[in-house]
Structures are given as structure tokens and as C-alpha cells.
Design a protein around this motif. Structure first.
Motif, PDB file in Angstrom:
ATOM      1  N   VAL A   1      10.100  12.679   1.902  1.00 12.79           N
ATOM      2  CA  VAL A   1       9.195  11.546   1.705  1.00 12.79           C
ATOM      3  C   VAL A   1       8.973  10.880   3.062  1.00 12.79           C
ATOM      4  O   VAL A   1       9.929  10.740   3.838  1.00 12.79           O
ATOM      5  N   PRO A   2       7.756  10.496   3.416  1.00 13.79           N
ATOM      6  CA  PRO A   2       7.493   9.920   4.744  1.00 13.79           C
ATOM      7  C   PRO A   2       8.398   8.740   5.070  1.00 13.79           C
ATOM      8  O   PRO A   2       8.679   7.891   4.222  1.00 13.79           O
ATOM      9  N   ASN A   3       8.860   8.692   6.322  1.00 14.96           N
ATOM     10  CA  ASN A   3       9.726   7.600   6.764  1.00 14.96           C
ATOM     11  C   ASN A   3       9.057   6.243   6.618  1.00 14.96           C
ATOM     12  O   ASN A   3       9.716   5.239   6.372  1.00 14.96           O
ATOM     13  N   GLU A   4       7.721   6.221   6.792  1.00 14.77           N
ATOM     14  CA  GLU A   4       7.010   4.946   6.658  1.00 14.77           C
ATOM     15  C   GLU A   4       7.167   4.357   5.270  1.00 14.77           C
ATOM     16  O   GLU A   4       7.164   3.140   5.100  1.00 14.77           O
ATOM     17  N   LEU A   5       7.302   5.203   4.258  1.00 12.32           N
ATOM     18  CA  LEU A   5       7.544   4.705   2.902  1.00 12.32           C
ATOM     19  C   LEU A   5       8.988   4.284   2.723  1.00 12.32           C
ATOM     20  O   LEU A   5       9.290   3.266   2.100  1.00 12.32           O
ATOM     21  N   LEU A   6       9.894   5.047   3.297  1.00 11.01           N
ATOM     22  CA  LEU A   6      11.314   4.729   3.146  1.00 11.01           C
ATOM     23  C   LEU A   6      11.689   3.434   3.861  1.00 11.01           C
ATOM     24  O   LEU A   6      12.599   2.724   3.446  1.00 11.01           O
TER      25      LEU A   6
ATOM     26  N   ASP B   1       1.484  -6.787  -6.481  1.00  3.94           N
ATOM     27  CA  ASP B   1       1.488  -6.239  -5.125  1.00  3.94           C
ATOM     28  C   ASP B   1       1.178  -4.749  -5.194  1.00  3.94           C
ATOM     29  O   ASP B   1       1.796  -4.013  -5.951  1.00  3.94           O
ATOM     30  N   THR B   2       0.231  -4.310  -4.409  1.00  2.51           N
ATOM     31  CA  THR B   2      -0.118  -2.900  -4.337  1.00  2.51           C
ATOM     32  C   THR B   2      -0.183  -2.473  -2.888  1.00  2.51           C
ATOM     33  O   THR B   2      -0.698  -3.202  -2.053  1.00  2.51           O
ATOM     34  N   ASN B   3       0.339  -1.327  -2.607  1.00  2.00           N
ATOM     35  CA  ASN B   3       0.279  -0.798  -1.256  1.00  2.00           C
ATOM     36  C   ASN B   3      -0.660   0.392  -1.234  1.00  2.00           C
ATOM     37  O   ASN B   3      -0.543   1.303  -2.050  1.00  2.00           O
ATOM     38  N   LEU B   4      -1.562   0.389  -0.285  1.00  2.00           N
ATOM     39  CA  LEU B   4      -2.564   1.431  -0.146  1.00  2.00           C
ATOM     40  C   LEU B   4      -2.363   2.110   1.203  1.00  2.00           C
ATOM     41  O   LEU B   4      -2.220   1.443   2.229  1.00  2.00           O
ATOM     42  N   ALA B   5      -2.348   3.431   1.212  1.00  2.00           N
ATOM     43  CA  ALA B   5      -2.127   4.166   2.451  1.00  2.00           C
ATOM     44  C   ALA B   5      -2.922   5.452   2.440  1.00  2.00           C
ATOM     45  O   ALA B   5      -3.291   5.972   1.377  1.00  2.00           O
ATOM     46  N   LEU B   6      -3.192   5.973   3.628  1.00  2.00           N
ATOM     47  CA  LEU B   6      -3.791   7.290   3.786  1.00  2.00           C
ATOM     48  C   LEU B   6      -2.737   8.172   4.440  1.00  2.00           C
ATOM     49  O   LEU B   6      -2.116   7.777   5.430  1.00  2.00           O
ATOM     50  N   TRP B   7      -2.568   9.392   3.900  1.00  2.00           N
ATOM     51  CA  TRP B   7      -1.418  10.218   4.260  1.00  2.00           C
ATOM     52  C   TRP B   7      -1.845  11.678   4.377  1.00  2.00           C
ATOM     53  O   TRP B   7      -2.583  12.185   3.533  1.00  2.00           O
ATOM     54  N   ASN B   8      -1.402  12.347   5.448  1.00  3.13           N
ATOM     55  CA  ASN B   8      -1.532  13.790   5.554  1.00  3.13           C
ATOM     56  C   ASN B   8      -0.132  14.380   5.424  1.00  3.13           C
ATOM     57  O   ASN B   8       0.677  14.278   6.355  1.00  3.13           O
TER      58      ASN B   8
END
Length: 380
Positions: A83-88, A125-132
Motif C-alpha cells: 500500500v502506498p506510503n503516502e496512505l500509510l 471527511d473524504t480524501n481524494l487522490a490520484l495514484w499510479n
């Protein structure tokens, strides 16, 4: 006397042969090989090569829970990524992607993570991200205002080369539209400028738009119905060229809980339906999008006593897998299978687990094309 051994190098091959080899190499393998050779690095970071590789890549399954799994349905091989570190590292300590909704587009995943924490005004609260997932690039997108629990998002473009990618946001529930009537209803996020702008678009509060959606050829498509028309389903589109919602065509008659919208051949829509009573499966394919009037025609149908329920629970995911629940121990199997006019074949159990609440484990499957296309903001 033995003849000297000839040394061999990939660089000895003609460039067109090298390109052809790498076009057939999975994106994940090419990314891992970046540090091994300067010439290779130059080739697989070349914009023209990246886009040609993506155009020739096949659809995969992406399953995201405590890990990210990218599965090739042809070879049944499974790549597992963290899982991406940015999420962790997020303040809410996200450790799983189960409670997300994602929209795949050109190898990107538009990630909408809903956190079950309510604000004083009742919004969530909602988090929106773009991910490759292949490049492991992720970027958060700061919302322009409080996000309501019914906000939907989509991703598309008018011209990727000049305008870049855009993200759509709009509410879908009548009471929330009326409650926040003083705030912008429909917004566009420009990845090129990292900014939101409000659209002068009036939402039709009589139209119910379902989560079932897909991004095709730069536009977004949803299954929808009008409350006053006995829930007869149709395809609703957001056209990023003129930034308006449009009616596309009626869907074939079905039970709305068991229909799944997807892309077909890159320029059409497909609709898979199943009747829970008879377990009959029907697959419909639309005519080409953008070629005038669009309509669905039946691709094939399948019936028989051995067909499983592709979606046996309202909260279960869209049918990327044939799902089975067995026994009183809440044991579930995730099964990948091939379905066509000849029946259900090549079934393979890809995951087993024991859970008390099985529904959450299924809200995480997507059809995805692995890509080396960098995020709009990210360049090597």
C-alpha cells in the motif's frame, strides 16, 4: 583450440526489435529494470514509448486491500505491491484500501477514500487522490469545500496533450444538493493548474446516478435512472469536451443490483447482467461511442444450474470475480474465472479467508491497465 565465446548484449539488436520486446514486457518488470542500464532507462522513460506500451497493454485485475495485487487474467500471474506510503503516513493512519471507491483511467486510479468521521455540519471527511500503482506515485487533491457523503468523482480530459487530465465532483442526493445550495454543486479540478473551478451546470435532481461507472475515451459514464420512470436504467455521461451531462442510451432491461458497466475494446461500453433467481448471465455491448446514436446489442447469454451468483449481496463488489460463500464459518473464496458463450471455465481460487463481515473484503476490485504514464504533476 576452442573458438572464443561471443559476448551478447541486448544493445546489439536492431532498435525496432528491442522496442518490440519491451512492448510485450509487463510495465511492472520494466519499472523494476530502470536502474540496470542507462540506455534502457532512457527508452522506458521516453514519452512516445510509454504511450505506445500502454496502448498495447492488456487489461488486468487490480485488487487493493492490505496489499495491492495486480493480476493478469491470461497468465493468472499475480504481482503484489505494498500500500502506498503516502496512505500509510496519513494522519488517519489508513492501513487498508478496502473502504475506497476508485475510477481507473489510463493506468491511473482516482482514489476516493471515505473516512467515517463526521464534521459538525454533518458532512464526512473524504480524501481524494490520484495514484499510479505501477510507478507508486500518489498525490492528494485538496477539496475546495466540505465533501458530502454523496459526492461522486470522475476523471477525464478534452485533450491530454494541451489541457491535461481533469477531475469532476458533484453531489447525487437531493437533500444534500438542497442543503448546500449556496455552495458550488459541480466542480472541475484542473491537474495542469492544481485548482478547482465551478461549472454553470444545473443537476437534474430527479435522476439517480449509481456508483457503477467507467471512464472511456476521456469521458465518464454511469448507470442511472429517473425516479418517475419505474427505475428504467439508462447511461448517463459527463462529456469533458463541453463539460456537460448527457443522456447516451437506455440499458437493456435488468435487475439493477446485478448489472456491471465496463469498457469494451477501448471505445465502447459493455454491460454484464445476472438474474439472481435463474442465475442467467447476459453480456451486452454498445455501438462505438461518439459515432452518433449509441445502442446496446446482446453479445452472449449463459444459463445453467452450475452458474454461481456473481453478486450475491447488495454490498458485494462488482463482479470481477466469481464469489462464493460456503459453510457456517463465514469462509469465502475469491475465484477468477473465464465466462463466455461456452460457459464458466478455468476457475481458479486466488484467495481464501475467514471473516465475520465479508462485505468489506469485496469492495476493492477493478479492471485496470498497468501503465508507466506519470501522474500529471510528476515528471522524472
Amino acid at each position: 583450440m576452442a573458438s572464443p565465446r561471443r559476448s551478447w548484449s541486448l544493445s546489439l539488436l536492431p532498435p525496432e526489435i528491442i522496442h518490440e520486446i519491451f512492448y510485450k514486457t509487463p510495465a511492472e518488470a520494466l519499472v523494476r529494470s530502470k536502474p540496470t542500464c542507462k540506455k534502457l532507462y532512457t527508452l522506458i522513460t521516453d514519452e512516445t514509448f510509454i504511450h505506445k506500451h500502454f496502448q498495447r497493454s492488456q487489461e488486468h485485475f487490480l485488487r487493493a486491500t492490505d496489499t495491492v495485487q495486480i493480476m493478469d487474467p491470461s497468465t493468472r500471474k499475480n504481482s503484489v505491491l505494498p500500500v502506498p506510503n503516502e496512505l500509510l503516513r496519513h494522519p488517519f493512519k489508513i492501513d487498508s484500501l478496502v473502504n475506497t471507491h476508485m475510477v481507473p483511467c489510463d493506468g491511473f486510479m482516482l482514489v476516493e477514500y471515505k473516512m467515517w468521521k463526521y464534521r459538525d455540519d454533518g458532512s464526512r471527511d473524504t480524501n481524494l487522490a490520484l495514484w499510479n500503482p505501477v510507478l507508486r506515485n500518489l498525490r492528494w487533491i485538496e477539496p475546495s469545500r466540505s465533501i458530502t457523503s454523496s459526492d461522486y468523482h470522475g476523471i477525464g480530459y478534452k485533450d491530454k496533450a494541451s489541457d491535461g487530465y481533469k477531475i469532476l465532483r458533484f453531489p447525487t442526493r437531493l437533500w444534500e444538493i438542497e442543503r448546500y445550495e449556496d455552495e458550488p454543486q459541480v466542480e472541475i479540478y484542473e491537474c495542469k493548474t492544481s485548482s478547482w473551478r465551478t461549472l454553470d451546470v444545473e443537476l437534474d435532481v430527479g435522476v439517480i446516478i449509481m456508483r457503477n461507472c467507467v471512464a472511456v475515451m476521456g469521458n465518464m459514464y454511469w448507470v442511472a435512472f429517473e425516479q418517475e420512470m419505474d427505475e428504467e436504467e439508462f447511461i448517463r455521461c459527463f462529456d469533458f469536451s463541453d463539460e456537460t451531462f448527457k443522456y447516451i442510451c437506455f440499458c437493456p432491461p435488468c435487475s439493477y443490483d446485478n448489472s456491471h458497466l465496463a469498457s469494451f475494446n477501448g471505445d465502447r461500453l459493455s454491460l454484464l447482467q445476472q438474474d439472481l433467481g435463474s442465475r442467467t448471465i447476459e453480456v451486452w455491448v454498445s455501438s462505438k461511442l461518439g459515432d452518433g446514436d449509441v445502442s446496446f446489442s446482446k453479445y452472449f447469454s449463459l444459463s445453467g444450474p452450475d452458474i454461481s451468483a456473481l453478486r450475491f449481496h447488495d454490498e458485494a463488489a462488482r463482479p470481477f470475480y466469481c464469489l462464493k460463500v460456503e459453510g457456517e464459518d463465514n469462509k469465502f473464496f475469491l475465484t477468477m474465472c473465464q465466462i463466455d458463450e461456452n460457459g464458466v471455465r478455468n476457475e481458479k481460487v486466488i484467495e481464501r479467508d475467514y471473516v465475520h463481515d465479508y462485505s468489506g473484503s469485496f469492495l476493492c476490485g477493478y479492471v485496470y491497465v498497468p501503465s508507466m504514464i506519470p501522474l500529471p504533476w510528476v515528471r522524472d
